[in-house]
Structures are given as C-alpha cells and as structure tokens.
Scaffold this active site. Structure first.
Site, PDB file in Angstrom:
ATOM      1  N   GLU A 130     -19.644  -7.524   1.587  1.00  0.00           N
ATOM      2  CA  GLU A 130     -20.233  -9.001   2.537  1.00  0.00           C
ATOM      3  C   GLU A 130     -18.782  -9.924   2.745  1.00  0.00           C
ATOM      4  O   GLU A 130     -18.234  -9.333   1.648  1.00  0.00           O
ATOM      5  CB  GLU A 130     -21.265  -9.797   2.495  1.00  0.00           C
ATOM      6  CG  GLU A 130     -22.440  -8.930   2.498  1.00  0.00           C
ATOM      7  CD  GLU A 130     -24.060 -10.296   2.020  1.00  0.00           C
ATOM      8  OE1 GLU A 130     -23.630 -10.904   2.950  1.00  0.00           O
ATOM      9  OE2 GLU A 130     -25.058  -9.626   1.940  1.00  0.00           O
ATOM     10  N   ALA A 133     -18.684 -11.608  -0.297  1.00  0.00           N
ATOM     11  CA  ALA A 133     -19.318 -11.471  -1.883  1.00  0.00           C
ATOM     12  C   ALA A 133     -18.812  -9.397  -2.013  1.00  0.00           C
ATOM     13  O   ALA A 133     -19.663  -8.778  -1.425  1.00  0.00           O
ATOM     14  CB  ALA A 133     -20.770 -11.116  -1.975  1.00  0.00           C
ATOM     15  N   GLN A 279      19.684  11.521 -16.238  1.00  0.00           N
ATOM     16  CA  GLN A 279      18.057  10.963 -16.927  1.00  0.00           C
ATOM     17  C   GLN A 279      16.841  10.176 -16.915  1.00  0.00           C
ATOM     18  O   GLN A 279      16.286   9.480 -16.656  1.00  0.00           O
ATOM     19  CB  GLN A 279      19.281  10.266 -18.417  1.00  0.00           C
ATOM     20  CG  GLN A 279      17.969  10.382 -19.227  1.00  0.00           C
ATOM     21  CD  GLN A 279      18.538   9.340 -20.645  1.00  0.00           C
ATOM     22  OE1 GLN A 279      18.914   8.110 -20.272  1.00  0.00           O
ATOM     23  NE2 GLN A 279      18.004   9.283 -22.138  1.00  0.00           N
ATOM     24  N   GLN A 336      10.054   7.611  -5.188  1.00  0.00           N
ATOM     25  CA  GLN A 336      12.031   7.137  -5.474  1.00  0.00           C
ATOM     26  C   GLN A 336      12.888   8.121  -5.429  1.00  0.00           C
ATOM     27  O   GLN A 336      13.696   8.629  -4.581  1.00  0.00           O
ATOM     28  CB  GLN A 336      11.911   6.021  -6.612  1.00  0.00           C
ATOM     29  CG  GLN A 336      13.426   5.476  -7.305  1.00  0.00           C
ATOM     30  CD  GLN A 336      13.773   4.572  -6.039  1.00  0.00           C
ATOM     31  OE1 GLN A 336      12.286   4.415  -5.180  1.00  0.00           O
ATOM     32  NE2 GLN A 336      14.505   4.234  -5.926  1.00  0.00           N
ATOM     33  N   GLU A 363     -14.614   0.349  -4.828  1.00  0.00           N
ATOM     34  CA  GLU A 363     -15.527   0.638  -5.651  1.00  0.00           C
ATOM     35  C   GLU A 363     -15.251   0.070  -7.266  1.00  0.00           C
ATOM     36  O   GLU A 363     -15.356   0.771  -8.268  1.00  0.00           O
ATOM     37  CB  GLU A 363     -15.793   2.640  -5.896  1.00  0.00           C
ATOM     38  CG  GLU A 363     -16.138   3.061  -4.938  1.00  0.00           C
ATOM     39  CD  GLU A 363     -16.782   3.795  -4.680  1.00  0.00           C
ATOM     40  OE1 GLU A 363     -17.260   4.237  -5.877  1.00  0.00           O
ATOM     41  OE2 GLU A 363     -16.888   4.783  -3.665  1.00  0.00           O
TER      42      GLU A 363
HETATM   43  C1  LIG Z   1     -11.271   1.448   2.548  1.00  0.00           C
HETATM   44  C2  LIG Z   1     -12.089   0.692   1.917  1.00  0.00           C
HETATM   45  C3  LIG Z   1     -13.714   0.814   1.837  1.00  0.00           C
HETATM   46  C4  LIG Z   1     -14.674   0.680   1.257  1.00  0.00           C
HETATM   47  N1  LIG Z   1     -15.445   1.134   0.995  1.00  0.00           N
HETATM   48  C5  LIG Z   1     -17.056   0.590   1.149  1.00  0.00           C
HETATM   49  C6  LIG Z   1     -17.965   0.487   0.831  1.00  0.00           C
HETATM   50  O1  LIG Z   1     -18.883   1.925   2.061  1.00  0.00           O
HETATM   51  N2  LIG Z   1     -18.908  -0.096   1.143  1.00  0.00           N
HETATM   52  C7  LIG Z   1     -19.256  -1.205   0.610  1.00  0.00           C
HETATM   53  O2  LIG Z   1     -20.471  -1.884  -0.139  1.00  0.00           O
HETATM   54  N3  LIG Z   1     -17.575  -2.143   0.107  1.00  0.00           N
HETATM   55  C8  LIG Z   1     -16.941  -1.039   0.282  1.00  0.00           C
HETATM   56  N4  LIG Z   1     -15.534  -1.390   0.068  1.00  0.00           N
HETATM   57  C9  LIG Z   1     -15.541  -2.852  -0.265  1.00  0.00           C
HETATM   58  C10 LIG Z   1     -15.015  -3.187  -0.916  1.00  0.00           C
HETATM   59  O3  LIG Z   1     -16.046  -2.547  -2.617  1.00  0.00           O
HETATM   60  C11 LIG Z   1     -13.830  -4.192  -2.343  1.00  0.00           C
HETATM   61  O4  LIG Z   1     -13.486  -4.522  -0.974  1.00  0.00           O
HETATM   62  C12 LIG Z   1     -13.798  -4.697  -3.154  1.00  0.00           C
HETATM   63  O5  LIG Z   1     -15.004  -4.265  -4.262  1.00  0.00           O
HETATM   64  C13 LIG Z   1     -12.969  -5.649  -3.528  1.00  0.00           C
HETATM   65  O6  LIG Z   1     -13.772  -7.121  -3.101  1.00  0.00           O
HETATM   66  P1  LIG Z   1     -13.472  -7.999  -2.554  1.00  0.00           P
HETATM   67  O7  LIG Z   1     -12.039  -7.055  -0.949  1.00  0.00           O
HETATM   68  O8  LIG Z   1     -14.114  -9.254  -1.464  1.00  0.00           O
HETATM   69  O9  LIG Z   1     -11.882  -8.508  -3.488  1.00  0.00           O
HETATM   70  P2  LIG Z   1     -12.047 -10.020  -3.774  1.00  0.00           P
HETATM   71  O10 LIG Z   1     -13.658  -9.631  -4.513  1.00  0.00           O
HETATM   72  O11 LIG Z   1     -11.862 -11.251  -2.863  1.00  0.00           O
HETATM   73  O12 LIG Z   1     -11.449 -10.061  -4.792  1.00  0.00           O
HETATM   74  C14 LIG Z   1     -10.607 -10.652  -4.593  1.00  0.00           C
HETATM   75  C15 LIG Z   1      -8.842 -10.373  -5.524  1.00  0.00           C
HETATM   76  O13 LIG Z   1      -9.101 -11.219  -6.549  1.00  0.00           O
HETATM   77  C16 LIG Z   1      -9.831  -9.965  -7.941  1.00  0.00           C
HETATM   78  N5  LIG Z   1     -10.590 -10.887  -8.707  1.00  0.00           N
HETATM   79  C17 LIG Z   1     -12.254 -11.006  -8.067  1.00  0.00           C
HETATM   80  N6  LIG Z   1     -12.854 -11.716  -9.138  1.00  0.00           N
HETATM   81  C18 LIG Z   1     -11.947 -11.484 -10.410  1.00  0.00           C
HETATM   82  C19 LIG Z   1     -12.253 -12.344 -11.443  1.00  0.00           C
HETATM   83  N7  LIG Z   1     -14.189 -12.164 -11.871  1.00  0.00           N
HETATM   84  N8  LIG Z   1     -11.456 -11.500 -12.390  1.00  0.00           N
HETATM   85  C20 LIG Z   1     -10.162 -11.882 -11.931  1.00  0.00           C
HETATM   86  N9  LIG Z   1     -10.206 -11.377 -10.830  1.00  0.00           N
HETATM   87  C21 LIG Z   1     -10.642 -11.418 -10.200  1.00  0.00           C
HETATM   88  C22 LIG Z   1      -9.988  -8.238  -7.235  1.00  0.00           C
HETATM   89  O14 LIG Z   1      -9.500  -8.114  -8.418  1.00  0.00           O
HETATM   90  C23 LIG Z   1      -8.577  -9.123  -6.199  1.00  0.00           C
HETATM   91  O15 LIG Z   1      -7.844  -8.672  -6.517  1.00  0.00           O
HETATM   92  C24 LIG Z   1     -14.683  -0.829   0.558  1.00  0.00           C
HETATM   93  C25 LIG Z   1     -13.176  -1.131   0.760  1.00  0.00           C
HETATM   94  C26 LIG Z   1     -11.899  -1.443   1.607  1.00  0.00           C
HETATM   95  C27 LIG Z   1     -10.554  -1.539   1.378  1.00  0.00           C
END
Ligand SMILES: Cc1cc2nc3c(=O)[nH]c(=O)nc-3n(C[C@H](O)[C@H](O)[C@H](O)COP(=O)(O)OP(=O)(O)OC[C@H]3O[C@@H](n4cnc5c(N)ncnc54)[C@H](O)[C@@H]3O)c2cc1C
Length: 388
Positions: A130, A133, A279, A336, A363
C-alpha cells in the site's frame, strides 16, 4: 558432497537451453524494436504460440501438482529452468502455473480461480503493498468491514504486478484492527467485476505494475482465501518462494551478459590491442565470474533445502540479497566494458541494467533481507559457520 546434476536435471537444462536458443533468442531484436516504439516486447498471440510449443515438449505447469496436469518438478528443477530462461530478455515464461497460495482454495474456489488460472483463462495478481506499507507490510491499512454475508473493502494498493491486466486479485485487508498482522489480516479473492479500479504505473523497466483502488467493493464471505485472520501468513508464504527464484533468473542474465563482455573484449581494439588484454578489463571479467559462481551455489542450496522440506527462509534471504546485488554489479561492468555501445539501445545491456535494478527492490529490498539475516543470526535462529 556431490555437485553434479542428475541425468534428468541435465536433460531438462539442455532442453530449456535449446528452447531459449531456438525459439526465444531469434525474437530478441524484435523485442528491442517493439519496446523502443512503445509496444509490448512480444504479442499475446506469440506468447500463446510459444507456450503451445513448450507444452508439446513437456514444459507446462513446472511447479503445478500432477493432479492439475502439471509437471511438479520441484524447487531445484525450477531454479535450473529459471536460470536458463534468464539468459534471454524476451518476456516469456512457461504456462500452466498458479500462485502457490491459490492451492489453498476450497473446492468451489478452485473451480473459479485456481483451475482457470492454471489453464491461462484467468489472470491473478497479488495485492499486499500500500502507499503507506511496503517493507513494513504488517502495517497495511486497507479496511474490510463485515456487512451481512459480505465484506466491504476500502483502500488502495500500489505497485501490483499484473494489476492492470488481472481478472482477480488476492487482496490483503484488515478484518480486525486490534490484532492487525497477528491474526487480523485476511486474504480475499476479489474479481475485477466486484468493482476495483486499476491504473498502470510507468517504471524504468519495460513493464509496469498498477495501483488498485477499492471504493466500497463488496466481496462475498465465501471469497476468503484460507482462514479469516490468517492472511498475513499467506502473504509471507507467497513472497517466500520468490526469494530463491528471483536470483535464479538473475544468474542466467548475468552469465549471458558476462559472455557478451568476453566476446566483445576480444574484438574491440584500442591502442593497438584488444581490450581483453588489459588488466582492468580482465579483473572485471574475473570478478563477475566469481560472483556469479558464488550466487549460483547459494541459490542452489536454498532450493535444495526447500526441496528437502527444510526451513529455507534464511538461506533464501541470503540468495535474494546476494543474487540481486551480484547481477547489478555484473551488468554495470558489462556495460562499462562495452563503452558507448553499452549505453545504446542497439544492445540489450541497458535494458537488462534497468530490469535488474528492480531485483534489489521488490519482494523484499536489500535492506530488508539484511535485516532478516541479521535478526536470524542475532536471535540464534541461524548460526555462523553451520554446515548442514
Ligand atoms: C515493479 C514492482 C513490482 C512490484 N510488485 C508487487 C506485487 O505484485 N505485489 C505487491 O504487494 N507489491 C509489489 N511491489 C512492491 C514492493 O514489494 C515494494 O516496493 C517493496 O517491498 C519496498 O517497499 P516500498 O516501496 O514501500 O519502500 P519502503 O518500505 O518505503 O522503503 C524505502 C527504503 O527504506 C528502506 N527501509 C525500509 N525499512 C527499513 C528498515 N527497517 N531498515 C533499513 N532500511 C529500511 C528500504 O529498503 C528502501 O530502501 C512491487 C514493486 C515494484 C517496484
């Protein structure tokens, strides 16, 4: 210890490699051209035709139980196949499969959702993330409120792969706010006709996920997948499988890319010598080969553990983290080594560069895999220096 593949595994590997060489690689230039001009890489009709050819040689339902007509080849074979398919960027996978959690459908749901998905008549999507989340999936907010024999869903999902194409979604919603992810999240099977809307999200890759909007979408009680309140566990079960399959695909891509770099470095002459003799180039080739080899065995071990009924979650997190980083390092070096040509759309390297970048995000991001790995070690669920 035995690292050799069985005769059956070798045969499957060779058959898929031949399929990739004969059926998919010849389409690569067309894929680049189509995508450059804003069309899908290959048409639906072509995918159908290719799937029929693959089915004729037994590649259908790779992980699908035999009772549904699948080959049920298991994790190790699935990894081998993903590595081979990863050697091309033609967007194709063998048909006949369904999301692992759809097998928890009851008999009625199987007829409506599982079987048509296996047969390619319906398309599913997995809707957990979401706007508020992603990594922190436990804090999803989508609400499901009981109204007679229906549940009423309100809220938004983002980044849902296939969300714009799917006929139905596996939607995770909060059915008990107090319990939240600890018994208060439920998975619903929600047909598009029930009223959710989707919008395509443009990404740096060649395909995009979608936003799904639920505005008072009424879902019948019988559309709960599994048990009321047990949805969060299902979500984690779905994600778990990808943790060794994603890096398996990345290994195939990295091997193909490395071979491209080796071939190119032998023919590209600068200052009177092929760059392969420098190299700086040799070290990029060597580092890439070592990293690919290491990634491969972490993935195989995770798949082997899953195949043998062991808890493969820790190993799978290591496989995903390492495989995703490895592939990004390799594609960057290969680009590169190709110099300016690597940056053009004449070659597929920049395409792979954009696609593989996702592997560090979806994931479970790199950071979340590290968090899981560290937590397992700190809490003693996994031990340093432990061999099986
Ligand atoms: C092309 C694509 C396809 C997808 N497909 C699906 C799907 O089919 N179904 C579905 O449900 N979701 C899907 N997703 C969602 C995906 O799983 C999430 O984007 C992912 O889990 C990250 O969540 P976020 O984008 O909200 O990032 P955030 O959770 O907001 O994270 C932002 C940054 O903070 C870092 N971070 C977060 N928490 C911590 C912590 N505790 N410690 C250190 N660093 C942290 C993260 O690693 C990231 O670098 C997809 C995403 C993309 C881009």
């Amino acid at each position: 210890m035995d690292f050799t593949l069985t005769d059956e595994q070798k045969m499957i590997q060779k058959t898929v490699r031949d399929f990739v060489n004969k059926e998919l690689k010849p389409l690569e230039q067309e894929v680049l051209k189509n995508e450059r001009e804003g069309r899908p890489g290959i048409s639906k009709e072509k995918v159908k035709e290719l799937r029929e050819k693959a089915k004729a040689i037994g590649f259908w339902g790779i992980n699908t139980p035999e009772e549904y007509g699948g080959a049920d080849l298991g994790p190790i074979m699935s990894v081998l196949i993903a590595m081979e398919l990863g050697r091309t960027y033609v967007p194709f996978n063998f048909g006949g499969s369904a999301d692992n959690i759809l097998y928890l459908c009851n008999e009625e749901q199987k007829e409506k959702y599982l079987i048509p998905t296996i047969n390619g008549e319906r398309r599913s999507c997995f809707a957990l993330t979401e706007p508020g989340a992603g990594s922190d999936a436990r804090s999803i907010q989508m609400q499901a409120i009981k109204d007679g024999d229906h549940w009423v869903l309100n809220g938004e999902k983002v980044f849902i792969t296939n969300g714009n194409e799917a006929d139905f979604a596996m939607v995770f919603a909060v059915t008990d706010k107090e319990k939240g992810a600890n018994g208060g999240v439920t998975c619903f099977l929600v047909d598009r006709e029930m009223g959710w809307k989707s919008e395509y999200i443009y990404t740096m890759g060649e395909w995009g996920p979608a936003t799904l909007v639920f505005d008072n979408v009424r879902v019948p009680e019988e559309n709960i997948l599994g048990e009321l309140g047990q949805g969060f566990n299902l979500g984690m079960q779905w994600i778990g499988q990808g943790r060794y399959m994603i890096p398996a695909g990345a290994i195939g891509a990295a091997e193909r890319l490395l071979q491209m770099a080796i071939d190119y470095s032998k023919t590209r002459v600068t200052f009177g010598k092929p760059i392969a003799e420098r190299q700086a180039i040799q070290w990029m080739i060597a580092d890439s080969a070592v990293e690919i080899e290491a990634a491969k065995w972490i993935v195989f071990k995770a798949a082997w553990m899953a195949e043998n009924g062991m808890d493969a979650r820790h190993q799978s997190s290591m496989a995903k983290l390492n495989g995703a980083i490895m592939a990004n390092e390799v594609v960057d070096r290969v680009l590169q080594i190709h110099g300016g040509m690597g940056y053009t759309k004449e070659l597929p390297i920049e395409r792979w560069y954009r696609e593989l970048r996702l592997y560090r995000i979806f994931e479970g991001t790199d950071e979340i895999q590290r968090r899981t790995i560290a937590r397992n070690l700190l809490k003693g669920h996994a031990k340093v220096g432990e061999l099986l």
